[in-house]
Enzyme design. Sequence first.
Site, mmCIF file in Angstrom:
data_model
loop_
_atom_site.group_PDB
_atom_site.id
_atom_site.type_symbol
_atom_site.label_atom_id
_atom_site.label_comp_id
_atom_site.label_asym_id
_atom_site.label_seq_id
_atom_site.Cartn_x
_atom_site.Cartn_y
_atom_site.Cartn_z
ATOM 1 C CD1 TRP A 58 155.951 141.584 -31.173
ATOM 2 C CD2 TRP A 58 156.716 139.508 -30.925
ATOM 3 N NE1 TRP A 58 156.715 141.302 -32.259
ATOM 4 C CE2 TRP A 58 157.210 140.020 -32.131
ATOM 5 C CE3 TRP A 58 157.068 138.207 -30.533
ATOM 6 C CZ2 TRP A 58 158.026 139.294 -32.974
ATOM 7 C CZ3 TRP A 58 157.882 137.482 -31.375
ATOM 8 C CH2 TRP A 58 158.355 138.021 -32.580
ATOM 9 C CB CYS B 67 154.457 147.556 -28.512
ATOM 10 S SG CYS B 67 155.556 148.441 -29.628
ATOM 11 C CB VAL B 68 151.507 146.207 -33.467
ATOM 12 C CG1 VAL B 68 151.679 145.516 -34.814
ATOM 13 C CG2 VAL B 68 150.647 145.366 -32.543
ATOM 14 C CG HIS C 292 151.815 140.150 -38.957
ATOM 15 N ND1 HIS C 292 152.351 140.677 -37.811
ATOM 16 C CD2 HIS C 292 151.183 139.007 -38.605
ATOM 17 C CE1 HIS C 292 152.059 139.879 -36.790
ATOM 18 N NE2 HIS C 292 151.348 138.862 -37.250
ATOM 19 C CG PHE D 235 143.046 150.604 -27.913
ATOM 20 C CD1 PHE D 235 142.811 149.378 -28.495
ATOM 21 C CD2 PHE D 235 143.897 151.491 -28.538
ATOM 22 C CE1 PHE D 235 143.419 149.038 -29.697
ATOM 23 C CE2 PHE D 235 144.514 151.167 -29.739
ATOM 24 C CZ PHE D 235 144.283 149.932 -30.314
ATOM 25 N NE ARG E 279 153.749 158.023 -30.566
ATOM 26 C CZ ARG E 279 154.693 158.628 -31.278
ATOM 27 N NH1 ARG E 279 155.956 158.208 -31.195
ATOM 28 N NH2 ARG E 279 154.407 159.661 -32.062
#
Length: 160
Positions: free
Chosen positions: A31, A89-90, A97, A122, A136
């Site tokens: 994703w 990546c969120v 969510h 992480f 980033r």
Amino acid sequence: MATAYQNLSAYDFNSVPDASKMRFGIVVAEWNKEITEKLLEGACNTLERHGAKTENIIISRVPGSFELVYGAKKMAEMKDLHAIIILGCVIRGDTPHFDYVCSGVTQGVTQLNLMYNIPFIFGLLTNDTMQQSIDRAGGIHGNKGDEAAVTAIKMVHTFG
């Protein structure tokens, strides 16, 4: 320290130990692939720059960031590795969510670090906008993949 004050790719090359005898797993989310593939590239390049052999870097892809924890757990059970790097990546949206996924992955990685005798690193970007993620993942703030790889090498060297 906030990324705004530090480039994620900036580090003293000589402060990173030799990784030529280390084996790494990398679990990367599909994703937001345009971001996560750049994180993966940064991590692999950094590992190799410090001596890790390509054949000692095992890569596994999972559908999304929430699946990173399970993927890392299965990798730890199936492979003889010194460290596992978790990359995803969120990006915040209009619903909660984002909070659930980020919290779940954070807690899951913490649990893995307590359950296994190897470090789980992480490398999850948790940003408000796509631009922050781009910045980033090889942009103006460097690459979180580089930072995660350096952290993995140092953790293995220190505790391995």
